[in-house]
Design a protein around this motif. Structure first.
Motif, PDB file in Angstrom:
ATOM      1  N   THR A  45      13.569  -5.809 -12.183  1.00 28.27           N
ATOM      2  CA  THR A  45      13.375  -4.839 -11.113  1.00 28.27           C
ATOM      3  C   THR A  45      12.082  -5.148 -10.366  1.00 28.27           C
ATOM      4  N   VAL A  46      11.948  -4.560  -9.174  1.00 28.64           N
ATOM      5  CA  VAL A  46      10.733  -4.751  -8.382  1.00 28.64           C
ATOM      6  C   VAL A  46       9.662  -3.741  -8.791  1.00 28.64           C
ATOM      7  N   ILE A  47      10.081  -2.506  -9.081  1.00 26.04           N
ATOM      8  CA  ILE A  47       9.184  -1.509  -9.668  1.00 26.04           C
ATOM      9  C   ILE A  47       9.879  -0.940 -10.901  1.00 26.04           C
ATOM     10  N   SER A  48       9.131  -0.255 -11.758  1.00 26.03           N
ATOM     11  CA  SER A  48       9.685   0.192 -13.027  1.00 26.03           C
ATOM     12  C   SER A  48      10.841   1.166 -12.824  1.00 26.03           C
ATOM     13  N   GLN A  49      11.773   1.136 -13.757  1.00 30.78           N
ATOM     14  CA  GLN A  49      12.993   1.923 -13.636  1.00 30.78           C
ATOM     15  C   GLN A  49      12.753   3.408 -13.891  1.00 30.78           C
ATOM     16  N   ARG A  50      13.727   4.213 -13.442  1.00 29.69           N
ATOM     17  CA  ARG A  50      13.736   5.647 -13.711  1.00 29.69           C
ATOM     18  C   ARG A  50      15.184   6.102 -13.714  1.00 29.69           C
ATOM     19  N   ASP A  51      15.401   7.295 -14.245  1.00 21.21           N
ATOM     20  CA  ASP A  51      16.715   7.914 -14.147  1.00 21.21           C
ATOM     21  C   ASP A  51      17.021   8.158 -12.666  1.00 21.21           C
ATOM     22  N   PRO A  52      18.253   7.905 -12.213  1.00 18.15           N
ATOM     23  CA  PRO A  52      18.576   8.055 -10.790  1.00 18.15           C
ATOM     24  C   PRO A  52      18.246   9.424 -10.199  1.00 18.15           C
ATOM     25  N   HIS A  53      18.236  10.469 -11.029  1.00 17.85           N
ATOM     26  CA  HIS A  53      17.980  11.824 -10.529  1.00 17.85           C
ATOM     27  C   HIS A  53      16.553  12.295 -10.826  1.00 17.85           C
ATOM     28  N   ALA A  54      15.738  11.429 -11.393  1.00 18.90           N
ATOM     29  CA  ALA A  54      14.380  11.819 -11.775  1.00 18.90           C
ATOM     30  C   ALA A  54      13.402  11.634 -10.619  1.00 18.90           C
ATOM     31  N   LEU A  55      12.299  12.350 -10.702  1.00 18.65           N
ATOM     32  CA  LEU A  55      11.212  12.165  -9.748  1.00 18.65           C
ATOM     33  C   LEU A  55      10.437  10.900 -10.121  1.00 18.65           C
ATOM     34  N   LEU A  56       9.568  10.476  -9.208  1.00 18.42           N
ATOM     35  CA  LEU A  56       8.705   9.324  -9.466  1.00 18.42           C
ATOM     36  C   LEU A  56       7.362   9.793 -10.021  1.00 18.42           C
TER      37      LEU A  56
END
Length: 234
Positions: A45-56
């Motif tokens: 990935t280009v930036i770290s992953q997150r849950d699709p519905h999560a905030l940054l």
């Protein structure tokens, strides 16, 4: 104002920013943010992953800002992925673009190519397995927009999110990491403007200069009428 160091550090990876807001800060789109966080097969990935519905988190929006600055300067996604992958493996970090080491250890990873090849005089060579190129101007701009803690575990502690000439910054130690001017969240100034108050009213209430309030309102996408009557200031 004294801030408890450990408290703000504990919030660095707490989801707190809406994707659409983070995308606006970085000058990109929510769709692009989502694409940068997707795994594509074995491609990092280009930036770290997150849950699709999560905030940054704060760390993720700093990653986003750094990557967006690189993209605007013409660096390819492949170069960014390769650099991130190398730095992550070299320093054991999942978010190397948000860390001080990207600045300090980056100097050890970068060679001036001027003496090596006159054809790439205006570039730097990132010493990685791929020997990537990066433009000097990119790194110089990043160092201006992003400020770092001075300790050996230093992180990006301030992002001048509207540019170095503007007073707006994101700092995890101030206003809970909201975009702010002199500790006042920009959204709060926007709300005061939306309620019908004039620039001088708002500026006086928060002990700010009117031009600082104007900058904050522009950052919030507000069209400013400098001649709007003030209700409380004569």
């Amino acid at each position: 104002m004294t801030v408890h160091t450990e408290f703000w550090k504990q919030r660095l990876n707490v989801p707190a920013y809406r994707v659409k807001d983070a995308a606006r800060y970085a000058g990109t789109s929510p769709q692009t943010v989502g694409n940068w966080q997707k795994l594509r097969g074995n491609t990092p990935t280009v930036i770290s992953q997150r849950d699709p519905h999560a905030l940054l988190s704060y760390m993720q929006i700093i990653e986003l800002g750094v990557v967006a600055a690189m993209r605007k300067a013409g660096v390819s996604l492949k170069e960014i992925r390769d650099a991130r992958d190398y730095l992550a493996r070299e320093f054991g970090s999942q978010q190397p673009f948000a860390e001080y080491r990207f600045k300090t250890d980056g100097k050890q990873l970068v060679l001036n190519s001027e003496d090596l090849d006159p054809a790439v005089k205006n570039k730097l060579i990132i010493v990685s397995e791929a020997g990537q190129y990066a433009w000097k101007e990119i790194l110089q701009q990043l160092l201006r927009e992003f400020e770092y803690a001075s300790d050996d575990k230093g992180l990006v502690i301030r992002w001048r999110v509207a540019g170095v000439e503007e007073p707006i910054s994101i700092d995890p130690r101030v206003a809970f990491g909201e975009p702010q001017v002199s500790g006042v969240p920009t959204w709060l100034l926007r709300e005061r403007w939306a309620s019908g108050e004039g620039l001088k009213d708002i500026a006086e209430d928060f002990s700010l200069e009117p031009h600082v309030v104007s900058s904050a309102l522009r950052f919030e996408g507000v069209g400013i009428d400098p001649d709007r009557p003030n209700q409380w200031v004569n």
